[in-house]
Design a protein around this motif. Structure first.
Motif, PDB file in Angstrom:
ATOM      1  N   ILE A  89       0.820  -1.142   0.102  1.00  0.00           N
ATOM      2  CA  ILE A  89       0.021  -0.091  -0.062  1.00  0.00           C
ATOM      3  C   ILE A  89       0.961   1.300  -0.016  1.00  0.00           C
ATOM      4  O   ILE A  89       1.989   1.419   0.747  1.00  0.00           O
ATOM      5  CB  ILE A  89      -0.925  -0.025   1.302  1.00  0.00           C
ATOM      6  N   ASP A  90       0.676   2.168  -0.822  1.00  0.00           N
ATOM      7  CA  ASP A  90       1.078   3.464  -0.821  1.00  0.00           C
ATOM      8  C   ASP A  90       0.613   4.414   0.219  1.00  0.00           C
ATOM      9  O   ASP A  90      -0.719   4.832   0.126  1.00  0.00           O
ATOM     10  CB  ASP A  90       1.209   4.107  -2.318  1.00  0.00           C
ATOM     11  N   GLU A 104       1.020   7.826   0.903  1.00  0.00           N
ATOM     12  CA  GLU A 104       0.418   9.063   0.118  1.00  0.00           C
ATOM     13  C   GLU A 104      -0.772   8.681  -0.558  1.00  0.00           C
ATOM     14  O   GLU A 104      -1.597   9.487  -0.536  1.00  0.00           O
ATOM     15  CB  GLU A 104       1.437   9.618  -0.534  1.00  0.00           C
ATOM     16  N   GLY A 105      -0.981   7.697  -1.508  1.00  0.00           N
ATOM     17  CA  GLY A 105      -2.116   7.378  -1.805  1.00  0.00           C
ATOM     18  C   GLY A 105      -3.302   7.136  -1.045  1.00  0.00           C
ATOM     19  O   GLY A 105      -4.297   7.649  -1.146  1.00  0.00           O
TER      20      GLY A 105
END
Lengths: 203, 203
Positions: free
Chosen positions: B160-161, B163-164
């Motif tokens: 999982i990113d 920031e995203g």
DNA sequence: CGCTTTCCATAACGAGCGGTATATAATGTA
DNA sequence: TACATTATATACCGCTCGTTATGGAAAGCG
């Protein structure tokens, strides 16, 4: 009633193109919102004087509604094309990527014209707000039906609530336009879309 | 420098409570936005005259910044409490349910004061917009760090990113406030929250 | 008391707003 | 050419905006 097309007019012909002028007005409303766009801004961008504007479009509010029609038919065309995608996931992806394209494209104002105008709050903008909300509700209803069909088609899990998923998709779209208006880069918005699609329910 | 607390003043004492007046001003700004709130609206709600307002708060813009401080410290307290929740999912849930509580509560204006003011577009509201965007960026940064920690803690998948995911959570929150401002019911917003949490990534 | 300081109330300021009255220019018709 | 019709150009209207100047009222201090 006779035909209205290409009727020869009697008086002095107007010296500007109505469609061109409306497109310029749309650009101003989009960039500044209903309240922020003054008649001086509009006439300057449209290249006409105030009496010409009033003769051709009625008044500021009528001009805005016509600009909003143009915005929907041109810039929000993708929301109708999205509904015809084969699966719910493809519908969502079309919606979100289309939203980024339109609301974070260079050379166009950043953000959503409808969103910023629906939040405008001058007393005379109440009918504007109501118009935008009504259009949005109609668009959302079509999306709910599309997701109901997707459940029957089997490309959405049966336990998913179509209305909740529609609100969810719209929330992401609204977040995209808000963040675009706040200066988010296209790369950031695409990362937001990628993250959202990664979480989208699988069949 | 001497102490500023409880200093006895020389002249005529003011006849109103500054904190009470500021709370009233906050209510007006929240309901109508920066541009939509006129000095007449403000002075009437605050129960004071314009010279008193200018003497106590400076001008309209300074008053707004002070109202925004109050809004953040009181109404957005939940965003700080959210960061201390034990897992990323609990953080997200605290964020979203807190957002619904604050922005769709009866007796308070519907919608987010910061959001509507960041979209205000009168020429003199540029510094307002910049202030709101700066505060939001600071808040988002803290959330990114919280999700980075969650990945180390193992309650977020490693792919999982952060920031995203932060942009994603903020988009949902912004969607909540937009839809609340458009008249969505509390039940509809809670369904949106439930749907969003159902899609939240599991560890 | 007089003096200073601070606050309140009224009224006004200049600027910008959306909208328009008036006069003139450009066309079709006769 | 003369007239009716429509568009343009300039200037202006009443209104509201945020802001402030002015005069008087209420406190502490000597």
């Amino acid at each position: 009633m006779e035909s209205d097309i290409a009727t020869p007019v009697k008086g002095r012909p107007r010296e500007f193109c109505v469609d061109k002028a409306l497109a310029e007005a749309l650009h101003v409303f989009w960039a500044k919102g209903y309240d922020g766009a003054s008649m001086a801004d509009l006439t300057e961008a449209m290249g006409i004087t105030k009496p010409s504007l009033y003769a051709a479009f009625g008044n500021k509010e009528a001009l805005f509604h016509k600009a909003l029609d143009l915005y929907e038919s041109e810039k929000l065309e993708y929301t109708r094309a999205a509904l015809q995608q084969p699966t719910a996931r493809r519908v969502a992806e079309y919606y979100l990527r289309g939203g980024v394209d339109v609301h974070a494209s260079e050379g166009e104002p950043q953000g959503c014209m409808g969103l910023m105008s629906s939040l405008a709050c001058s007393p005379e903008a109440e009918s504007i707000k109501a118009d935008v909300i009504r259009r949005r509700a109609s668009s959302q209803r079509a999306l709910v039906e599309r997701f109901e069909k997707a459940k029957q088609d089997g490309d959405l899990p049966a336990h998913i609530d179509a209305e909740g998923l529609t609100s969810f998709l719209y929330a992401i779209l609204q977040g995209i336009t808000v963040q675009a208006g706040a200066g988010a880069t296209r790369a950031e918005l695409e990362k937001l879309v990628d993250t959202s699609l990664a979480l989208w329910p699988s069949a």
